[in-house]
Design an enzyme around this catalytic site. Structure first.
Site, short mmCIF file in Angstrom:
data_model
loop_
_atom_site.label_atom_id
_atom_site.label_comp_id
_atom_site.label_asym_id
_atom_site.label_seq_id
_atom_site.Cartn_x
_atom_site.Cartn_y
_atom_site.Cartn_z
N TYR A 86 -18.20 9.02 19.53
CA TYR A 86 -18.64 8.91 19.60
C TYR A 86 -20.54 9.41 18.39
CZ TYR A 86 -23.64 8.09 22.59
OH TYR A 86 -24.15 8.55 23.35
N PHE A 138 -40.45 -11.99 7.14
CA PHE A 138 -39.00 -13.22 7.91
C PHE A 138 -39.98 -13.11 9.06
CE2 PHE A 138 -34.92 -13.39 10.46
CZ PHE A 138 -34.11 -14.51 10.34
N ASP A 139 -39.75 -14.44 10.70
CA ASP A 139 -39.81 -14.49 12.05
C ASP A 139 -39.54 -13.22 12.68
OD1 ASP A 139 -38.31 -16.57 10.18
OD2 ASP A 139 -37.51 -17.12 12.06
N ASP A 229 -37.51 -5.32 2.82
CA ASP A 229 -36.67 -5.96 3.47
C ASP A 229 -35.72 -6.81 2.84
OD1 ASP A 229 -35.17 -7.28 5.80
OD2 ASP A 229 -37.22 -8.26 6.85
N ALA A 231 -32.43 -7.61 3.16
CA ALA A 231 -31.19 -8.79 3.78
C ALA A 231 -30.38 -8.96 2.02
CB ALA A 231 -31.81 -9.69 4.93
N LYS A 272 -26.27 -10.46 6.19
CA LYS A 272 -26.11 -11.07 5.19
C LYS A 272 -25.17 -10.96 3.72
CE LYS A 272 -29.15 -12.55 8.69
NZ LYS A 272 -30.61 -12.24 7.97
N HIS A 463 -38.57 -23.59 19.60
CA HIS A 463 -36.70 -24.57 17.91
C HIS A 463 -35.45 -24.14 19.44
CE1 HIS A 463 -35.50 -23.39 14.16
NE2 HIS A 463 -35.92 -24.85 14.09
#
Ligand SMILES: *Cc1c(COP(=O)(O)O)cnc(C)c1O
Length: 472
Positions: A86, A138-139, A229, A231, A272, A463
């Site tokens: 843990y 990004f969304d 960001d 990714a 990614k 969507h």
């Protein structure tokens, strides 16, 4: 020099080819193409929305490159070494050392995926009324910013929005737009500036090292923090090496270190470029900010040394960071995406040029000029591609863009696209040639393709759940 010429002056015209994959295949997974009648029935049951398809009814799945990569034998062996303590798991320390080594950040917080990293960081840093300038957020990033009643301001260069312009760093931040936003805003209302590499929403287009450096210098002069960001940071570094003058002889990892040296921290969706099926993290330079983020991390994700991941997943992520930043792998991957995009382009199919790092975007407005954007041409095209060949892409267009909350009207975006994202180390050139041939057949009979209308439209995130019928 005009703005565009000066932006071009640091461009290296470096030819590259994909060559054979730098791996061989040890384990395979069967896929099968159900027949046309079965595809028609499956698509009908799915309400002409490919998110509703069971994935075993899909032959080649190009819905996303997120979490869909194939792990290596090394990553699978890492999983066996994962320690499930843990607190204080050795797997955590291995991840911490990999991130320090590759990105140069001393403090890390694992999270279960990229948006979870955003949730923790934004909870700590963003307040109501704040402004976060960047290059096409990004969304999920934008949604997390807006959830906190703050604003994401897009400062991407105009070249990004011209689908035919063959410009090497279409993901760049427009410094003049950035200066304007910062000039109009109280600096205390800008918790950070955000650069997304590669620019996913802008077509997987890279950001140059010179641009990142310039943004960083500007941020320092204004006393602003810069976040990345990250990714697709490895794919972005590969583009820097192959497209930016003066970078061609450098090691990819050296470029990566320099990119992150300009930033105060990064959020990462490891699904990614770290080639894992689930995982993410926050990487930080400042200990105080790390302390502040830690409370939210424990609240939302779990204890600091596992953050929503199992020990085995943490271990596979550490290994994946090294594999995802190997030059031979990146050359093969990006070259393969490029060859697929070039083959479509040469066959006359309208796509966004040049191909980005992780996906090819077919321009549905030019493919289906007879279908009005209110009849969702990109959604119609993704349906037709599934019927034609069992291939699943995704609409990035009017459906995704939702309705304007104030007027209740659709908001047709400038670019109406079908995205074909390429999972890492999963499909061969034969698969991609099959997809290309199917798209070329559709292009030849494009006049026969009809538009769509909603048969069910959910209020939020339509969507994913909307259903459609063909317009006769
Ligand atoms: C995928 C992605 C995210 C969100 O990450 P998840 O792992 O899907 O939560 C954030 N930013 C960019 C640029 C991405 O591509």
């Amino acid at each position: 020099m005009t703005n565009i010429e000066s932006r071009h002056s640091n461009i290296l015209d470096h030819p590259y080819s994909s060559g054979p994959e730098p791996f061989k295949i040890k384990m395979v997974e069967s896929i099968q193409l159900i027949n046309r009648e079965e595809r028609e029935a499956a698509l009908k049951r799915a309400g002409l929305n490919l998110f509703n398809l069971p994935s075993d009814h899909v032959f080649i799945d190009l819905l996303t490159d997120s979490g869909t990569g194939a792990m290596s034998d090394e990553q699978w062996s890492s999983m066996m070494k994962g320690d499930e303590s843990y607190a204080g798991s050795p797997s955590f320390f291995r991840l911490q050392s990999a991130i320090q080594d590759i990105m140069g950040f001393p403090f890390i917080l694992p999270t279960h995926q990229g948006r979870a990293a955003e949730n923790v960081l934004h909870s700590t840093m963003i307040k109501e009324g704040d402004v976060i300038p960047g290059n096409s957020h990004f969304d999920t990033t934008k949604a997390h910013i807006e959830l906190r009643h703050a604003k994401a301001v897009d400062c991407t260069i105009d070249e990004c929005f011209d689908p035919v312009l063959d410009y090497p760093f279409k993901g760049n931040v427009d410094i003049d737009k950035l200066k304007k936003v910062v000039g109009e805003t109280d600096n205390s209302k800008i918790p950070f500036v955000l650069i997304t590499v590669t620019n996913n929403s802008g077509g997987g287009q890279p950001v140059s090292l010179a641009n990142i450096r310039e943004v960083s210098e500007f941020c320092k002069s204004e006393g602003l923090q810069l976040f990345i960001d990250a990714a697709r940071f490895a794919e972005n570094a590969w583009f820097i090496k192959h497209r930016e003058v003066g970078q061609e002889n450098r090691d990819i990892r050296e470029i990566i270190r320099e990119v992150f040296s300009y930033a105060d921290g990064a959020t990462m969706s490891a699904k990614k470029d770290a080639i894992v099926n689930m995982g993410g993290f926050i990487a930080l330079r400042d200990e105080k900010l790390y302390e502040d983020c830690s409370s939210y991390s424990i609240l939302f994700e779990g204890y600091l040394t596992y953050g929503g991941m199992t020990g085995r997943d943490v271990e596979a992520l550490a290994t994946g960071l090294y594999e995802g930043t190997e030059e031979d792998y990146l050359t093969s991957r990006i070259g393969r995406v490029r060859a697929f995009g070039d083959a479509l382009h040469e066959a006359g199919v309208p796509t966004i040029r040049p191909p980005g790092g992780h996906a090819i975007y077919v321009d549905a407005k030019r493919f289906l000029p007879h279908i009005d954007q209110e009849q969702f041409p990109a959604q119609a095209l993704t349906c037709e591609l599934y019927l034609e060949a069992g291939v699943r892409g995704v609409e990035i267009g009017t459906v995704l863009n939702d309705r304007d909350p104030e007027t209740g009207k659709n908001r047709p975006p400038a670019l109406e696209l079908m995205r074909l994202a390429i999972p890492r180390r999963v499909y061969t050139d034969n698969h991609l040639a099959y997809v290309k041939d199917a798209i070329v057949r559709l292009y030849e009979r494009r006049d026969s393709i009809k538009g769509l209308r909603f048969s069910y439209e959910p209020g939020v995130l339509r969507h994913f759940r909307a259903r459609f019928e063909w317009v006769e």
